[in-house]
Design a protein around this motif. Structure first.
Motif, PDB file in Angstrom:
ATOM      1  N   GLY A  67      30.186  42.939  27.307  1.00 35.14           N
ATOM      2  CA  GLY A  67      30.920  41.925  27.835  1.00 35.14           C
ATOM      3  C   GLY A  67      30.282  40.615  28.496  1.00 35.14           C
ATOM      4  N   PHE A  68      30.853  40.089  29.128  1.00 34.90           N
ATOM      5  CA  PHE A  68      30.608  38.872  29.779  1.00 34.90           C
ATOM      6  C   PHE A  68      30.281  38.667  31.199  1.00 34.90           C
ATOM      7  CE2 PHE A  68      32.610  37.622  25.897  1.00 34.90           C
ATOM      8  CZ  PHE A  68      31.620  36.838  25.294  1.00 34.90           C
ATOM      9  N   ALA A  69      30.489  39.888  31.702  1.00 38.53           N
ATOM     10  CA  ALA A  69      30.097  39.902  33.230  1.00 38.53           C
ATOM     11  C   ALA A  69      28.588  39.620  33.797  1.00 38.53           C
ATOM     12  CB  ALA A  69      30.373  41.283  33.941  1.00 38.53           C
ATOM     13  N   VAL A  70      28.228  38.909  34.758  1.00 35.32           N
ATOM     14  CA  VAL A  70      26.947  38.477  34.750  1.00 35.32           C
ATOM     15  C   VAL A  70      26.222  39.689  34.914  1.00 35.32           C
ATOM     16  CG1 VAL A  70      25.815  37.295  36.606  1.00 35.32           C
ATOM     17  CG2 VAL A  70      27.849  36.364  36.099  1.00 35.32           C
ATOM     18  N   GLU A  71      26.456  40.649  35.737  1.00 38.24           N
ATOM     19  CA  GLU A  71      25.630  41.962  36.078  1.00 38.24           C
ATOM     20  C   GLU A  71      25.265  42.413  34.758  1.00 38.24           C
ATOM     21  OE1 GLU A  71      28.659  41.309  37.409  1.00 38.24           O
ATOM     22  OE2 GLU A  71      28.149  40.975  39.574  1.00 38.24           O
ATOM     23  N   SER A  72      26.158  42.416  33.724  1.00 34.75           N
ATOM     24  CA  SER A  72      25.853  43.318  32.495  1.00 34.75           C
ATOM     25  C   SER A  72      24.942  42.228  31.646  1.00 34.75           C
ATOM     26  CB  SER A  72      26.920  43.703  31.672  1.00 34.75           C
ATOM     27  OG  SER A  72      27.721  42.797  31.381  1.00 34.75           O
ATOM     28  N   ILE A  73      25.011  41.012  31.707  1.00 36.29           N
ATOM     29  CA  ILE A  73      24.322  40.225  30.826  1.00 36.29           C
ATOM     30  C   ILE A  73      22.842  40.215  31.609  1.00 36.29           C
ATOM     31  CG2 ILE A  73      23.810  37.769  30.434  1.00 36.29           C
ATOM     32  CD1 ILE A  73      26.927  37.105  30.182  1.00 36.29           C
ATOM     33  N   VAL A  74      22.620  40.061  32.712  1.00 38.54           N
ATOM     34  CA  VAL A  74      21.548  40.179  33.380  1.00 38.54           C
ATOM     35  C   VAL A  74      20.612  41.480  33.295  1.00 38.54           C
ATOM     36  CG1 VAL A  74      20.252  40.328  35.781  1.00 38.54           C
ATOM     37  CG2 VAL A  74      22.043  38.281  35.408  1.00 38.54           C
ATOM     38  N   ARG A  75      21.482  42.471  33.311  1.00 37.84           N
ATOM     39  CA  ARG A  75      20.960  43.681  33.183  1.00 37.84           C
ATOM     40  C   ARG A  75      20.382  43.733  31.433  1.00 37.84           C
ATOM     41  NH1 ARG A  75      24.929  46.649  33.915  1.00 37.84           N
ATOM     42  NH2 ARG A  75      25.597  47.034  31.929  1.00 37.84           N
ATOM     43  N   LEU A  76      21.180  43.321  30.595  1.00 40.07           N
ATOM     44  CA  LEU A  76      20.677  43.266  29.172  1.00 40.07           C
ATOM     45  C   LEU A  76      19.466  42.526  28.759  1.00 40.07           C
ATOM     46  CD1 LEU A  76      24.045  43.909  27.368  1.00 40.07           C
ATOM     47  CD2 LEU A  76      22.443  45.559  27.725  1.00 40.07           C
ATOM     48  N   ILE A  77      19.457  41.556  29.545  1.00 46.01           N
ATOM     49  CA  ILE A  77      18.307  40.379  29.450  1.00 46.01           C
ATOM     50  C   ILE A  77      16.973  41.187  29.923  1.00 46.01           C
ATOM     51  CG2 ILE A  77      17.191  38.425  30.287  1.00 46.01           C
ATOM     52  CD1 ILE A  77      20.001  37.056  30.242  1.00 46.01           C
ATOM     53  N   SER A  78      17.054  41.738  31.210  1.00 49.74           N
ATOM     54  CA  SER A  78      15.863  42.566  31.630  1.00 49.74           C
ATOM     55  C   SER A  78      15.498  43.606  30.823  1.00 49.74           C
ATOM     56  CB  SER A  78      16.201  42.746  33.191  1.00 49.74           C
ATOM     57  OG  SER A  78      17.375  43.819  33.173  1.00 49.74           O
ATOM     58  N   ARG A  79      16.571  44.306  30.350  1.00 52.03           N
ATOM     59  CA  ARG A  79      16.336  45.420  29.342  1.00 52.03           C
ATOM     60  C   ARG A  79      15.496  45.201  28.039  1.00 52.03           C
ATOM     61  NH1 ARG A  79      20.918  48.539  26.433  1.00 52.03           N
ATOM     62  NH2 ARG A  79      20.779  47.011  25.054  1.00 52.03           N
ATOM     63  N   ILE A  80      15.431  43.939  27.558  1.00 51.88           N
ATOM     64  CA  ILE A  80      14.939  43.414  26.381  1.00 51.88           C
ATOM     65  C   ILE A  80      13.398  42.798  26.937  1.00 51.88           C
ATOM     66  CG2 ILE A  80      14.755  41.478  24.833  1.00 51.88           C
ATOM     67  CD1 ILE A  80      18.084  41.541  24.726  1.00 51.88           C
ATOM     68  N   ASP A  81      13.399  42.196  28.129  1.00 52.76           N
ATOM     69  CA  ASP A  81      12.215  41.653  28.479  1.00 52.76           C
ATOM     70  C   ASP A  81      12.237  41.940  30.163  1.00 52.76           C
ATOM     71  OD1 ASP A  81      10.013  40.474  29.655  1.00 52.76           O
ATOM     72  OD2 ASP A  81      10.187  38.406  28.952  1.00 52.76           O
ATOM     73  N   THR A 106      31.202  31.731  26.586  1.00 51.77           N
ATOM     74  CA  THR A 106      32.271  32.394  27.239  1.00 51.77           C
ATOM     75  C   THR A 106      31.698  32.911  28.516  1.00 51.77           C
ATOM     76  OG1 THR A 106      33.042  33.134  25.226  1.00 51.77           O
ATOM     77  CG2 THR A 106      33.733  34.315  27.022  1.00 51.77           C
ATOM     78  N   ALA A 107      30.435  32.941  28.766  1.00 54.47           N
ATOM     79  CA  ALA A 107      30.067  33.545  30.067  1.00 54.47           C
ATOM     80  C   ALA A 107      29.972  32.842  31.230  1.00 54.47           C
ATOM     81  CB  ALA A 107      28.496  34.062  29.734  1.00 54.47           C
ATOM     82  N   LEU A 108      30.197  31.280  30.711  1.00 54.22           N
ATOM     83  CA  LEU A 108      29.902  30.328  31.899  1.00 54.22           C
ATOM     84  C   LEU A 108      30.793  30.533  33.080  1.00 54.22           C
ATOM     85  CD1 LEU A 108      28.874  27.238  29.695  1.00 54.22           C
ATOM     86  CD2 LEU A 108      27.437  28.842  30.661  1.00 54.22           C
ATOM     87  N   LYS A 109      31.999  30.747  32.613  1.00 53.73           N
ATOM     88  CA  LYS A 109      33.019  30.932  33.786  1.00 53.73           C
ATOM     89  C   LYS A 109      32.528  32.117  34.413  1.00 53.73           C
ATOM     90  CE  LYS A 109      37.796  32.843  34.272  1.00 53.73           C
ATOM     91  NZ  LYS A 109      38.883  33.323  33.745  1.00 53.73           N
ATOM     92  N   PHE A 110      31.954  33.227  34.298  1.00 55.37           N
ATOM     93  CA  PHE A 110      31.650  34.308  34.920  1.00 55.37           C
ATOM     94  C   PHE A 110      30.483  33.863  35.943  1.00 55.37           C
ATOM     95  CE2 PHE A 110      34.063  35.814  31.450  1.00 55.37           C
ATOM     96  CZ  PHE A 110      35.093  36.565  31.974  1.00 55.37           C
ATOM     97  N   PHE A 111      29.394  32.917  35.368  1.00 60.30           N
ATOM     98  CA  PHE A 111      28.425  32.718  36.113  1.00 60.30           C
ATOM     99  C   PHE A 111      28.807  31.868  37.314  1.00 60.30           C
ATOM    100  CE2 PHE A 111      25.321  33.987  32.511  1.00 60.30           C
ATOM    101  CZ  PHE A 111      24.700  34.533  33.102  1.00 60.30           C
ATOM    102  N   LYS A 112      29.788  30.868  36.907  1.00 61.11           N
ATOM    103  CA  LYS A 112      30.493  30.054  37.918  1.00 61.11           C
ATOM    104  C   LYS A 112      30.849  30.753  39.259  1.00 61.11           C
ATOM    105  CE  LYS A 112      31.796  26.460  40.246  1.00 61.11           C
ATOM    106  NZ  LYS A 112      30.980  25.856  41.480  1.00 61.11           N
ATOM    107  N   GLU A 113      31.775  31.868  38.766  1.00 61.34           N
ATOM    108  CA  GLU A 113      32.657  32.529  39.748  1.00 61.34           C
ATOM    109  C   GLU A 113      31.631  33.626  40.593  1.00 61.34           C
ATOM    110  OE1 GLU A 113      35.276  34.604  37.200  1.00 61.34           O
ATOM    111  OE2 GLU A 113      36.728  32.937  37.640  1.00 61.34           O
ATOM    112  N   ASN A 114      30.446  34.061  39.617  1.00 64.14           N
ATOM    113  CA  ASN A 114      29.566  34.769  40.419  1.00 64.14           C
ATOM    114  C   ASN A 114      28.772  34.135  41.464  1.00 64.14           C
ATOM    115  OD1 ASN A 114      26.332  35.815  40.290  1.00 64.14           O
ATOM    116  ND2 ASN A 114      27.876  37.745  40.077  1.00 64.14           N
ATOM    117  N   GLY A 115      28.104  32.814  41.078  1.00 64.54           N
ATOM    118  CA  GLY A 115      27.332  32.185  41.862  1.00 64.54           C
ATOM    119  C   GLY A 115      26.043  32.325  42.437  1.00 64.54           C
ATOM    120  N   LYS A 116      25.502  33.445  41.829  1.00 65.73           N
ATOM    121  CA  LYS A 116      24.043  33.894  42.180  1.00 65.73           C
ATOM    122  C   LYS A 116      23.096  33.081  41.402  1.00 65.73           C
ATOM    123  CE  LYS A 116      25.710  38.598  43.504  1.00 65.73           C
ATOM    124  NZ  LYS A 116      25.675  39.781  43.120  1.00 65.73           N
TER     125      LYS A 116
END
Length: 448
Positions: A67-81, A106-116
């Protein structure tokens, strides 16, 4: 290779200084300097930089599998590297070459809302994919169009200061001719810029070597890369048609009448056979399109005949690289920018207008010799812009200004190989001043 200062540097810093900044998408053609500009900005402003290139690192396309939640995208990036570090408010995530993975938008909306984390996306040929990207990130992004270097950026690269450029503008505003030395220096710099074009890699190589060695080969290789991109990203049967249209542009501009004709693409070619091809190239950032006005009056956008248009190369250096060997010699040895019947001057003018945020419009009166190259507007006036390869009298310009039929036109501006002057409401500037046109219009009292 030396980094060359860009106007985008200032834009990025302003974006960073805005506390309510949105994820940023930087559009632009291949090799206009997007990636290096973003990297330099990132190194100066962030503790952690997460750079992901979807062409060279396709494995990262899996980061949205949950999915496009920031937490899951960040987790999967760190899993690869696992070496990538994510620190809140200290991290820039840079998604590069997103034309190969537009789904990430599609993830940009979620990054904006997350703000981190701050997010910048970039890619070539984004115009082609952009309708798709825009529809899935509407309201949650900021767009910035990046071009190849303009003449001002070239002057910076050659060591000229903002004061030098301000002095050029003062000459224009006071209608004060340049001295012979000033004129020759800027004219020679302008010729260098036109031959090289504005691709930063080509300009940087020239600055470091102090010669044109290898510049033509670099330009022609880049042109080949553009053609390969067309084959890669265009869909279906349109590949060959779009490529044919692109390859026909130098010959189209060599005609006395530079109106684009599909019959010059293929024998008997018609518009309906090439529907959308020119628009594809425009959206890809490879060409600039100049539309014919139905009549020389305001408004501009609501007054065009979209069946008549001219097509210019987005970077004049790429056009010059398409010249035949004899024309190359004439240009480089004899400084003859008038080859191609003045088309090089027109192409440069179109490029300079676009880079200042102007649209491109021309006028050709049916069954008449009355024709004007470009038009801009002030608050109350329509201003014809004439581009001449010589200092001859401007018959069409005078007719537009003096005829009661064209009530929106009171002044004209002409760019030539000559110096600054004014005569019968026609203001003349050397070609090397055209990059300052918008600043001139903003400050010149007669146009307010």
């Amino acid at each position: 290779m030396t980094y060359l200062k860009r106007k985008a540097d200032y834009y990025l810093q302003e974006w960073k200084n805005n506390s309510d900044r949105y994820p940023l998408i930087i559009k632009g053609a291949r090799q206009v300097g997007k990636t290096e500009t973003i990297r330099r900005f990132a190194k100066s402003n962030y503790k952690n930089i997460i750079e992901i290139n979807f062409i060279t690192e396709p494995k990262y396309k899996s980061i949205i599998e949950e999915g496009f939640a920031v937490e899951s995208i960040v987790r999967l990036i760190s899993r690869i590297d696992p070496t990538k570090q994510f620190e809140e408010n200290e991290t820039l995530i840079f998604f590069d070459e997103i034309q190969d993975f537009p789904e990430i938008a599609t993830a940009l909306k979620f990054f904006k809302e997350n703000g981190k984390y701050d997010v910048i996306c970039s890619g070539s040929l984004l115009g082609v994919q952009y309708h798709r990207i825009a529809s899935i990130s509407v309201g949650y992004k900021t767009d910035y169009q990046m071009f190849s270097m303009d003449f001002e950026e070239f002057l910076w690269a050659k060591g000229y200061s903002n004061k030098d450029i301000s002095d050029m503008l003062v000459h224009m505003l006071k209608e004060k001719a340049f001295t012979e030395i000033e004129y020759q220096v800027y004219s020679n710099l302008f010729l260098e810029y036109c031959i090289l074009g504005g691709m930063p890699n080509i300009v940087s190589t020239y600055i470091e070597k102090g010669t044109f060695e290898g510049s033509l080969a670099l330009q022609r290789q880049l042109n080949n890369d553009y053609e390969n991109d067309i084959v890669k990203y265009a869909e279906g049967l349109d590949k060959a048609k779009i490529l044919s249209v692109y390859q026909s542009i130098p010959a189209q501009l060599a005609k006395e009448n530079r109106k684009f004709q599909y019959s010059k693409v293929s024998k008997g070619g018609r518009a309906k056979e090439y529907m959308g091809c020119v628009e594809w190239l425009k959206n890809a950032g490879l060409v600039n399109v100049c539309y014919c006005l139905g009549f020389a009056e305001l408004p501009l956008k609501g007054n065009i005949d979209d069946s008549k248009f001219k097509v210019y190369m987005a970077d004049t250096g790429i056009l010059i690289s398409n010249l035949d060997d004899e024309s190359q010699i004439d240009l480089r040895a004899n400084k003859n920018m008038g080859i191609y019947k003045g088309a090089l001057y027109e192409n440069f003018a179109a490029e300079a207008l676009i880079k200042q945020g102007y649209g491109l419009y021309y006028y050709k009166k049916e069954n008449s010799s009355l024709e004007e190259d470009f038009f801009i507007r002030s608050a109350n006036e329509l201003i014809p812009i004439e581009v001449k390869a010589n200092n001859n009298r401007s018959k069409s310009l005078g007719q537009l200004i003096n005829s009661e039929k064209y009530s929106d036109i009171k002044h004209g501006i002409k760019f030539t190989t000559g110096n600054i002057g004014i005569n019968n409401n026609i203001i003349t500037f050397p070609y090397f001043c055209i990059f300052l046109l918008k600043r001139y219009m903003d400050k010149q009292d007669i146009f307010k």
